[in-house]
Design a protein around this motif. Structure first.
Motif, mmCIF file in Angstrom:
data_model
loop_
_atom_site.group_PDB
_atom_site.id
_atom_site.type_symbol
_atom_site.label_atom_id
_atom_site.label_comp_id
_atom_site.label_asym_id
_atom_site.label_seq_id
_atom_site.Cartn_x
_atom_site.Cartn_y
_atom_site.Cartn_z
ATOM 1 N N GLU A 178 -1.057 -25.290 9.433
ATOM 2 C CA GLU A 178 -0.459 -24.739 10.648
ATOM 3 C C GLU A 178 -0.264 -25.816 11.709
ATOM 4 O O GLU A 178 0.731 -25.795 12.453
ATOM 5 C CB GLU A 178 -1.333 -23.602 11.175
ATOM 6 N N THR A 179 -1.169 -26.779 11.783
ATOM 7 C CA THR A 179 -0.978 -27.897 12.720
ATOM 8 C C THR A 179 0.256 -28.699 12.327
ATOM 9 O O THR A 179 1.064 -29.097 13.185
ATOM 10 C CB THR A 179 -2.218 -28.798 12.736
ATOM 11 N N LEU A 180 0.437 -28.936 11.034
ATOM 12 C CA LEU A 180 1.616 -29.665 10.567
ATOM 13 C C LEU A 180 2.895 -28.875 10.802
ATOM 14 O O LEU A 180 3.968 -29.460 10.975
ATOM 15 C CB LEU A 180 1.467 -29.982 9.074
ATOM 16 N N ARG A 181 2.810 -27.559 10.780
ATOM 17 C CA ARG A 181 4.006 -26.759 11.102
ATOM 18 C C ARG A 181 4.388 -26.931 12.566
ATOM 19 O O ARG A 181 5.557 -27.188 12.894
ATOM 20 C CB ARG A 181 3.764 -25.275 10.792
ATOM 21 N N LEU A 182 3.432 -26.777 13.457
ATOM 22 C CA LEU A 182 3.728 -26.857 14.887
ATOM 23 C C LEU A 182 4.068 -28.277 15.333
ATOM 24 O O LEU A 182 4.938 -28.473 16.187
ATOM 25 C CB LEU A 182 2.535 -26.332 15.689
ATOM 26 N N TYR A 183 3.388 -29.263 14.757
ATOM 27 C CA TYR A 183 3.562 -30.648 15.188
ATOM 28 C C TYR A 183 3.709 -31.577 13.975
ATOM 29 O O TYR A 183 2.825 -32.383 13.699
ATOM 30 C CB TYR A 183 2.389 -31.089 16.055
ATOM 31 N N PRO A 184 4.817 -31.460 13.234
ATOM 32 C CA PRO A 184 5.015 -32.372 12.097
ATOM 33 C C PRO A 184 5.112 -33.805 12.607
ATOM 34 O O PRO A 184 5.977 -34.108 13.447
ATOM 35 C CB PRO A 184 6.336 -31.900 11.482
ATOM 36 N N ILE A 235 11.689 -36.058 12.989
ATOM 37 C CA ILE A 235 13.128 -36.206 12.797
ATOM 38 C C ILE A 235 13.388 -37.342 11.823
ATOM 39 O O ILE A 235 12.714 -38.376 11.858
ATOM 40 C CB ILE A 235 13.856 -36.441 14.143
ATOM 41 N N LEU A 236 14.350 -37.137 10.924
ATOM 42 C CA LEU A 236 14.688 -38.116 9.888
ATOM 43 C C LEU A 236 16.205 -38.148 9.728
ATOM 44 O O LEU A 236 16.914 -37.260 10.217
ATOM 45 C CB LEU A 236 14.026 -37.748 8.560
ATOM 46 N N SER A 237 16.682 -39.155 9.020
ATOM 47 C CA SER A 237 18.125 -39.305 8.871
ATOM 48 C C SER A 237 18.488 -39.683 7.449
ATOM 49 O O SER A 237 17.675 -40.205 6.686
ATOM 50 C CB SER A 237 18.647 -40.373 9.840
ATOM 51 N N PRO A 293 12.111 -31.439 10.756
ATOM 52 C CA PRO A 293 11.096 -30.443 10.417
ATOM 53 C C PRO A 293 10.645 -29.639 11.637
ATOM 54 O O PRO A 293 10.386 -28.438 11.526
ATOM 55 C CB PRO A 293 9.957 -31.294 9.842
ATOM 56 N N TYR A 294 10.559 -30.282 12.796
ATOM 57 C CA TYR A 294 10.161 -29.569 14.010
ATOM 58 C C TYR A 294 11.135 -28.431 14.300
ATOM 59 O O TYR A 294 10.720 -27.309 14.615
ATOM 60 C CB TYR A 294 10.122 -30.547 15.184
ATOM 61 N N LEU A 319 -1.980 -17.162 4.639
ATOM 62 C CA LEU A 319 -2.850 -16.460 3.697
ATOM 63 C C LEU A 319 -2.106 -15.983 2.454
ATOM 64 O O LEU A 319 -2.689 -15.882 1.381
ATOM 65 C CB LEU A 319 -3.503 -15.251 4.382
ATOM 66 N N THR A 320 -0.825 -15.666 2.604
ATOM 67 C CA THR A 320 -0.067 -15.211 1.451
ATOM 68 C C THR A 320 0.025 -16.313 0.410
ATOM 69 O O THR A 320 0.047 -17.492 0.725
ATOM 70 C CB THR A 320 1.350 -14.777 1.872
ATOM 71 N N THR A 321 0.076 -15.932 -0.856
ATOM 72 C CA THR A 321 0.186 -16.919 -1.945
ATOM 73 C C THR A 321 1.636 -17.322 -2.198
ATOM 74 O O THR A 321 1.895 -18.218 -2.990
ATOM 75 C CB THR A 321 -0.411 -16.359 -3.238
ATOM 76 N N ALA A 322 2.598 -16.639 -1.540
ATOM 77 C CA ALA A 322 4.006 -16.982 -1.751
ATOM 78 C C ALA A 322 4.313 -18.356 -1.182
ATOM 79 O O ALA A 322 3.793 -18.743 -0.142
ATOM 80 C CB ALA A 322 4.909 -15.936 -1.101
ATOM 81 N N ARG A 323 5.151 -19.092 -1.876
ATOM 82 C CA ARG A 323 5.550 -20.414 -1.396
ATOM 83 C C ARG A 323 6.726 -20.273 -0.440
ATOM 84 O O ARG A 323 7.564 -19.395 -0.606
ATOM 85 C CB ARG A 323 5.950 -21.316 -2.571
ATOM 86 N N PRO A 324 6.794 -21.130 0.577
ATOM 87 C CA PRO A 324 7.935 -21.050 1.491
ATOM 88 C C PRO A 324 9.226 -21.410 0.778
ATOM 89 O O PRO A 324 9.237 -22.227 -0.151
ATOM 90 C CB PRO A 324 7.599 -22.081 2.564
ATOM 91 N N ALA A 325 10.317 -20.805 1.204
ATOM 92 C CA ALA A 325 11.611 -21.134 0.619
ATOM 93 C C ALA A 325 11.918 -22.602 0.876
ATOM 94 O O ALA A 325 11.590 -23.132 1.944
ATOM 95 C CB ALA A 325 12.692 -20.248 1.227
ATOM 96 N N PRO A 326 12.533 -23.288 -0.092
ATOM 97 C CA PRO A 326 12.845 -24.708 0.101
ATOM 98 C C PRO A 326 13.655 -24.933 1.373
ATOM 99 O O PRO A 326 14.618 -24.223 1.648
ATOM 100 C CB PRO A 326 13.663 -25.058 -1.150
ATOM 101 N N GLY A 327 13.232 -25.914 2.150
ATOM 102 C CA GLY A 327 13.936 -26.251 3.370
ATOM 103 C C GLY A 327 13.371 -25.609 4.612
ATOM 104 O O GLY A 327 13.793 -25.926 5.716
ATOM 105 N N THR A 328 12.387 -24.682 4.462
ATOM 106 C CA THR A 328 11.835 -24.025 5.645
ATOM 107 C C THR A 328 10.608 -24.744 6.187
ATOM 108 O O THR A 328 10.353 -24.710 7.395
ATOM 109 C CB THR A 328 11.446 -22.568 5.321
ATOM 110 N N TYR A 329 9.838 -25.378 5.314
ATOM 111 C CA TYR A 329 8.599 -26.060 5.714
ATOM 112 C C TYR A 329 8.616 -27.438 5.063
ATOM 113 O O TYR A 329 8.545 -27.545 3.836
ATOM 114 C CB TYR A 329 7.394 -25.254 5.263
ATOM 115 N N ALA A 330 8.753 -28.472 5.875
ATOM 116 C CA ALA A 330 8.983 -29.798 5.284
ATOM 117 C C ALA A 330 8.280 -30.911 6.045
ATOM 118 O O ALA A 330 8.900 -31.923 6.379
ATOM 119 C CB ALA A 330 10.485 -30.071 5.217
#
Length: 449
Positions: free
Chosen positions: A318-324, A328-330, A354-355, A376-387
């Motif tokens: 969750e920390t990496l989600r809020l503050y990756p 920004i990348l190119s 990612p931010y 908590l869910t075991t489902a994986r995030p859709a590609p491109g949503t969490y990076a």
């Protein structure tokens, strides 16, 4: 955790409003980069910017980001951000073009094999305990500086275990100057600015030279001894490709600097943000303390403890989600193509953040809220949503290394200490290519179980 499946559709494209004559969107990007980028999805899925004389496109939709990262020969490493990073990292694994990446990835993958991780984790645990041994109840610390010292000691130890004082190698100051220099160059992408003989530019060039001399000396010492010390530099020296060829000293230098930057800067930023988030969410911190008291019983965390620390792992995610840390990348478009149904010319720079993705309310409900239980869910995030570590073939090779270090540090420190930022002084991010907090102080209080 998001589980979206994105339907095939034509994506919208637009030019961001508010560009100035000659400068375009560069002043707005430099002044408030996070807010500027986070606001771009309101204008379209693919948004065009003018940054001084440069045109760039920002992929704002997760499906476009997925395509961008999956097609790594069409969208190669390069562009505004990566070209600046390449000034320091050379052609290391994080910055090399696709043509060189596959060979390098195959050669370096054994260094991060899961069988070697317990050995690295043991070194991490020792350095974490040693770095925090001088803390005293009631002390006030500069949190980012303390976390940077900790991750410097860990990274140097895992890279150069044979050096008798690996944790005290003089790489801290050089890497700090280099990181800030790259960040300034990315945030002010005007040609020629980095060649002006300012004190900052001179410090940047001197720090880059100092770091090269340190790594070259270590590589020469290791080659002379010829022993596998179970560390990353030994693995780099022993790596061979399919033809039996090893890495040159120049290639090893680039990889060492890449590992130093990733291991020191990004993990220090994650840890610093974690303490601010836990302090602002006392109920989560109380649950963390309960988990740590139950599993650790007052001792430092070890690698074998991590499966029994699920909340600690979710706090890292969750920390990496809020503050990756790399927010920004190119990429550079190698041949004229289309992205989301829109033509993109060869040579164009495409940015993705990612931010931006992690703060989209349609992907993460209440996106600004710190909520480790969303994982908590075991489902994986859709590609491109969490990076936070990228995607596809160029996904960060050190992802498990970094998350292991962060989890061990949070567990060991939080089991013994409560870190409370100084009241009345909001913690702000730096305006840099790395999402680190500005210096802030916090009080240490020793915990009693």
């Amino acid at each position: 955790m998001p589980t979206h499946v994105f339907p095939a559709a034509r994506f919208t494209a637009a030019t961001a409003p508010g560009g100035l004559p000659l400068l375009g969107h560069a002043p707005a990007f430099a002044r408030r980069p996070l807010a500027f980028v986070a606001g771009l999805p309101a204008h379209g899925d693919l948004v065009r910017l003018r940054l001084g004389p440069l045109d760039a496109y920002v992929a704002c939709h997760p499906e476009l980001v997925r395509r961008l990262l999956a097609e790594d020969r069409t969208y190669d490493k390069g562009g505004l951000v990566l070209d600046r990073a390449r000034e320091v990292l050379g052609d290391g694994l994080a910055t090399c073009p696709a043509a060189a990446h596959r060979r390098q990835r195959r050669m370096l993958q054994p260094a991060f094999h899961r069988d070697r991780l317990p050995g690295y984790a043991a070194m991490m645990a020792e350095e974490i305990a040693g770095t925090t041994a001088s803390w005293r109840d009631g002390d006030t610390i500069d949190v980012p500086a303390a976390m940077y010292r900790l991750t410097t000691a860990v990274t140097a130890r895992c890279l150069f275990a044979a050096h008798e004082r690996a944790g005290s190698l003089p790489v801290h100051e050089s890497m700090d100057v280099i990181t800030r220099g790259v960040g300034r160059r990315v945030m002010m992408p005007l040609p020629g600015v980095d060649r002006i003989p300012t004190p900052g530019n001179r410090r940047f060039r001197r720090a880059r030279q100092d770091l090269r001399e340190i790594t070259e000396r270590l590589i020469a010492d290791y080659r002379a001894v010829g022993t596998d010390h179970g560390d990353l530099l030994s693995m780099l020296l022993g790596a061979r490709d399919e033809d039996g060829q090893g890495l040159s000293d120049a290639e090893i230098h680039d990889h060492v600097v890449t590992f130093l930057l990733a291991g020191m800067e990004t993990t220090a930023a994650t840890l610093s943000w974690a303490w601010t988030l836990l302090a602002a969410n006392p109920s989560v911190r109380a649950r963390l303390h309960t988990e740590l008291d139950t599993v650790l019983d007052g001792r430092p965390a070890r690698h074998e403890d991590l499966p029994a620390l699920p909340l600690t792992a979710r706090i890292v995610s969750e920390t990496l989600r809020l503050y990756p840390p790399v927010w920004i990348l190119s990429r550079t478009v190698t041949t004229a193509t289309e992205l989301g149904g829109h033509r993109v010319p060869a040579g164009a720079t495409i940015l993705f953040s990612p931010y931006l993705l992690h703060r989209r309310a349609d992907l993460f409900p209440c996106p600004d809220r710190f909520d480790p239980d969303r994982w908590l869910t075991t489902a994986r995030p859709a590609p491109g949503t969490y990076a936070p570590f990228g995607l596809g073939a160029r996904r960060c090779i050190g992802e498990t290394f970094g998350t292991t270090e962060a989890a061990l540090a949070i567990a060991t420190i939080a089991a013994r200490w409560t870190i409370t930022p100084t009241p009345g002084r909001p913690v702000r991010p730096t305006r840099s290519s790395s999402l680190s907090p500005r210096p802030f102080t916090a009080a240490l209080a020793r915990r009693s179980r």
